[in-house]
Design an enzyme around this catalytic site. Structure first.
Site, short mmCIF file in Angstrom:
data_model
loop_
_atom_site.label_atom_id
_atom_site.label_comp_id
_atom_site.label_asym_id
_atom_site.label_seq_id
_atom_site.Cartn_x
_atom_site.Cartn_y
_atom_site.Cartn_z
N SER A 4 91.46 53.97 -28.44
CA SER A 4 92.93 52.80 -29.54
C SER A 4 92.33 51.80 -29.84
CB SER A 4 93.62 52.89 -28.28
OG SER A 4 93.69 51.78 -27.81
N LYS A 5 91.02 50.92 -29.31
CA LYS A 5 90.76 49.53 -29.77
C LYS A 5 89.74 50.14 -31.15
CE LYS A 5 92.78 46.71 -27.90
NZ LYS A 5 94.50 45.50 -28.67
N ILE B 97 89.37 37.89 -21.13
CA ILE B 97 90.01 36.68 -21.78
C ILE B 97 91.41 36.92 -19.49
CG2 ILE B 97 91.85 35.64 -22.86
CD1 ILE B 97 91.92 37.81 -24.95
N SER C 131 89.41 44.59 -29.36
CA SER C 131 88.56 43.86 -27.64
C SER C 131 87.24 44.22 -28.10
CB SER C 131 89.36 45.18 -26.51
OG SER C 131 88.36 45.25 -25.98
N TYR D 128 91.90 52.82 -23.70
CA TYR D 128 91.65 52.11 -24.09
C TYR D 128 90.15 51.82 -25.18
CZ TYR D 128 91.85 46.29 -24.14
OH TYR D 128 92.19 45.23 -24.63
N ALA D 129 89.67 52.18 -24.62
CA ALA D 129 88.37 51.75 -25.76
C ALA D 129 87.58 52.49 -27.07
CB ALA D 129 87.23 51.68 -24.62
N1 LIG Z 1 92.05 39.85 -21.05
C1 LIG Z 1 91.31 40.87 -21.66
O1 LIG Z 1 90.22 40.40 -20.98
C2 LIG Z 1 91.70 41.24 -23.14
C3 LIG Z 1 89.84 41.18 -23.27
C4 LIG Z 1 89.98 42.20 -25.06
C5 LIG Z 1 90.98 42.09 -25.57
N2 LIG Z 1 92.49 41.67 -25.42
C6 LIG Z 1 93.42 41.95 -25.86
O2 LIG Z 1 94.50 41.10 -26.66
C7 LIG Z 1 95.45 40.75 -26.50
C8 LIG Z 1 96.29 39.88 -25.79
O3 LIG Z 1 96.33 39.79 -24.13
P1 LIG Z 1 95.85 39.78 -23.68
O4 LIG Z 1 94.82 39.31 -22.78
O5 LIG Z 1 96.79 38.33 -23.27
O6 LIG Z 1 97.14 40.48 -22.29
P2 LIG Z 1 98.72 40.07 -20.97
O7 LIG Z 1 99.36 41.11 -20.54
O8 LIG Z 1 99.07 38.06 -21.65
O9 LIG Z 1 99.48 39.93 -23.07
C9 LIG Z 1 100.21 41.78 -23.72
C10 LIG Z 1 101.18 41.31 -24.25
O10 LIG Z 1 101.52 42.72 -24.70
C11 LIG Z 1 103.07 43.14 -24.50
N3 LIG Z 1 102.84 44.34 -24.49
C12 LIG Z 1 102.65 45.31 -23.91
N4 LIG Z 1 103.14 46.65 -24.04
C13 LIG Z 1 103.86 45.98 -24.65
C14 LIG Z 1 105.45 47.02 -25.47
N5 LIG Z 1 104.82 48.51 -25.69
N6 LIG Z 1 105.78 46.98 -26.51
C15 LIG Z 1 105.40 45.16 -27.00
N7 LIG Z 1 105.14 44.56 -25.97
C16 LIG Z 1 103.96 45.44 -25.03
C17 LIG Z 1 103.24 42.98 -22.92
O11 LIG Z 1 104.31 42.51 -22.60
C18 LIG Z 1 102.76 41.06 -22.61
O12 LIG Z 1 103.52 40.08 -23.27
C19 LIG Z 1 95.62 42.59 -25.90
O13 LIG Z 1 95.73 42.92 -27.39
C20 LIG Z 1 94.44 43.16 -25.53
O14 LIG Z 1 94.35 44.34 -25.51
C21 LIG Z 1 92.05 41.30 -23.88
#
Ligand SMILES: NC(=O)c1ccc[n+]([C@@H]2O[C@H](COP(=O)([O-])OP(=O)(O)OC[C@H]3O[C@@H](n4cnc5c(N)ncnc54)[C@H](O)[C@@H]3O)[C@@H](O)[C@H]2O)c1
Length: 254
Positions: free
Chosen positions: A161-162, A191, A145, A158-159
């Site tokens: 961890s990333k 996203i 992230s 969160y930050a």
């Molecule tokens: N959405 C944003 O703005 C954003 C920005 C930067 C990075 N990200 C990263 O992108 C990645 C995808 O996120 P997203 O935006 O598609 O969100 P999302 O919520 O649509 O998807 C995240 C998925 O992770 C799954 N998950 C959570 N805990 C879990 C667990 N214990 N075991 C298995 N699965 C688990 C959820 O069920 C979900 O399907 C993540 O790593 C997130 O940190 C997202």
């Protein structure tokens, strides 16, 4: 099915977080390029929808319900792909746990949950996947992230961890430098997924502190990021190893 080059024809790809958002879009993108995808997530109902979507699109998918906060479940995940399809070529750690908290409100259990899903789980999945990936000359793509590169108010857990996931990517890239495996990461900004739509702001926060992270060029759709993930995962990405590519529409530019 959308016409493609079949860049991943014959390959086997594990995608975590595949029940929604970027993980689902990534699984669909690999399947459209001919891969057999093993989709993992804690959300079994969402996973079933992803499998249906891949099959409707003419692809092949297998659901592997997995709680990534459970290290034993992580260790067994790559073996499920090998058992089903005989090989493993690509691992994408996309699953993530996210929430805003004021630092004084973060509990040990809350801290551990975020770090377990975002760093510990990906490590143990990679540990179990790497022998197979060495054999197949495969690759790993981790989803970090923009928060990994900025001090981020109300995201201390969160930050951090990333940021750890980015260094984990680089550390394993160095340890496996003398093998054919490639290990990289992408760092998106905002996203348009359930993660952002469902996030709740805690009471008592200073909103001006969050202005630093408002994407001046807007947020990405999941499909905007899948080309980059496939590039890093496949032969076109052969020059990338130990890289983390910022794909945040300028959030970390200045
Ligand atoms: N959405 C944003 O703005 C954003 C920005 C930067 C990075 N990200 C990263 O992108 C990645 C995808 O996120 P997203 O935006 O598609 O969100 P999302 O919520 O649509 O998807 C995240 C998925 O992770 C799954 N998950 C959570 N805990 C879990 C667990 N214990 N075991 C298995 N699965 C688990 C959820 O069920 C979900 O399907 C993540 O790593 C997130 O940190 C997202």
């Amino acid at each position: 099915m959308t016409a493609t080059n079949g860049e991943f024809a014959g390959k086997v790809v594990v995608v975590t977080g595949a029940a929604s958002g970027l993980g689902r879009a990534t699984a669909l993108a690999f399947a459209r390029e001919g891969a057999r995808v093993v989709v993992a997530d804690v959300d079994a109902a969402g996973l079933a929808q992803t499998v249906d979507a891949v099959r409707t699109d003419g692809g092949e998918a297998l659901a592997a319900p997995t709680d990534i906060s459970d290290a034993d479940a992580c260790i067994s995940l790559p073996g499920k792909a090998v058992q089903a399809y005989g090989q493993l070529d690509v691992l994408c750690n996309v699953a993530g746990a996210f929430r805003f908290d004021r630092a004084p409100d973060i509990t040990p259990a809350g801290w551990d949950k975020i770090h377990a899903v975002n760093v510990r789980g990906p490590f143990f999945i990679m540990q179990a996947a790497l022998p197979h990936l060495v054999e197949s000359a495969g690759s790993i793509v981790n989803v970090a992230s923009a928060s990994a590169f900025l001090g981020h108010a109300y995201l201390a857990h969160y930050a951090s961890s990333k940021a750890a996931l980015v260094n984990l990517t680089k550390s394993l890239a160095m340890e496996y430098i003398n093998t054919p495996v490639r290990i990289n990461a992408v760092a998106p900004g905002g996203i348009n997924t359930a993660m952002t739509a469902s996030s709740v702001m805690p009471e008592g926060i200073e909103f001006p502190l969050l202005m630093r992270y408002v994407p001046l060029r807007g947020s990405s759709d999941p499909e905007d990021l899948t080309d980059l993930i496939l590039l890093l995962a496949g032969p076109r990405g052969k020059s990338f190893h130990g890289a983390c590519i910022n794909a945040d529409r300028g959030i970390t530019a200045g």
